[in-house]
Design a protein around this motif. Sequence first.
Motif, short mmCIF file in Angstrom:
data_model
loop_
_atom_site.label_atom_id
_atom_site.label_comp_id
_atom_site.label_asym_id
_atom_site.label_seq_id
_atom_site.Cartn_x
_atom_site.Cartn_y
_atom_site.Cartn_z
N ALA A 115 -140.49 -2.54 -31.67
CA ALA A 115 -140.20 -1.10 -31.72
C ALA A 115 -138.70 -0.95 -31.93
O ALA A 115 -137.92 -1.80 -31.49
N ARG A 116 -138.31 0.12 -32.66
CA ARG A 116 -136.89 0.35 -32.94
C ARG A 116 -136.55 1.82 -32.74
O ARG A 116 -137.34 2.71 -33.08
N ALA A 117 -135.34 2.05 -32.19
CA ALA A 117 -134.88 3.41 -31.96
C ALA A 117 -133.36 3.46 -32.05
O ALA A 117 -132.68 2.44 -31.98
N GLY A 118 -132.87 4.66 -32.21
CA GLY A 118 -131.45 4.94 -32.07
C GLY A 118 -131.29 5.77 -30.82
O GLY A 118 -132.21 6.50 -30.42
N VAL A 145 -131.69 0.28 -30.62
CA VAL A 145 -132.53 -0.40 -29.62
C VAL A 145 -133.66 -1.12 -30.34
O VAL A 145 -134.29 -0.56 -31.24
N ARG A 146 -133.91 -2.35 -29.94
CA ARG A 146 -135.06 -3.10 -30.47
C ARG A 146 -135.82 -3.66 -29.28
O ARG A 146 -135.24 -4.29 -28.39
N LEU A 147 -137.13 -3.42 -29.27
CA LEU A 147 -138.03 -4.01 -28.29
C LEU A 147 -138.88 -5.04 -29.00
O LEU A 147 -139.32 -4.80 -30.13
N ASP A 148 -139.12 -6.17 -28.35
CA ASP A 148 -140.00 -7.17 -28.97
C ASP A 148 -140.56 -8.12 -27.92
O ASP A 148 -140.46 -7.85 -26.74
N HIS A 149 -141.13 -9.20 -28.38
CA HIS A 149 -141.81 -10.20 -27.54
C HIS A 149 -142.88 -9.58 -26.65
O HIS A 149 -142.85 -9.72 -25.43
#
Length: 150
Positions: free
Chosen positions: A81-84, A108-112
């Motif tokens: 997921a990606r956000a500013g 912002v990057r969410l992963d794993h």
Amino acid sequence: MRHLTRTAVMLCAALGLTAAIGTASAAPGAPSAGARQVAVPVLVDCFWHPQVRPSAFVLACGDGNSRLTSLHWNHWGTRSARAGGVNVVNDCVPYCAAGHFHPYAVKVRLDHPKPWKKHPQVRHYSRMTLTYTGARPDHFPRVVTYPLWD
């Protein structure tokens, strides 16, 4: 008498509608609230609540001295997921209770994603990466990666 009849008819209609809705929601194949699975991973907050595309998120659960605000998600998928947004950080000068909060623009990057220990049928993002796009807090690198709680 007429008022009593009208009330009885309305009550019967309401009960009939309630029974029909209850039967439809209990029908085989209809997902129940407890059995519903989230197709995409969630972000678990400080209170152990699953969130999808939150507009704010506390990073420092113990003292609240770092949080994300004004999050605008441009992607929320099964792998990332990606956000500013803005990382609001307390400078803790001279100490945290007397410090001042400063905003810093971030990506912002969410992963794993992996199964959430509390609810193994739900997947959650287990890592967050912040990239400061301009100024950043003293002693912070431009890119910071945090493991997320499980």
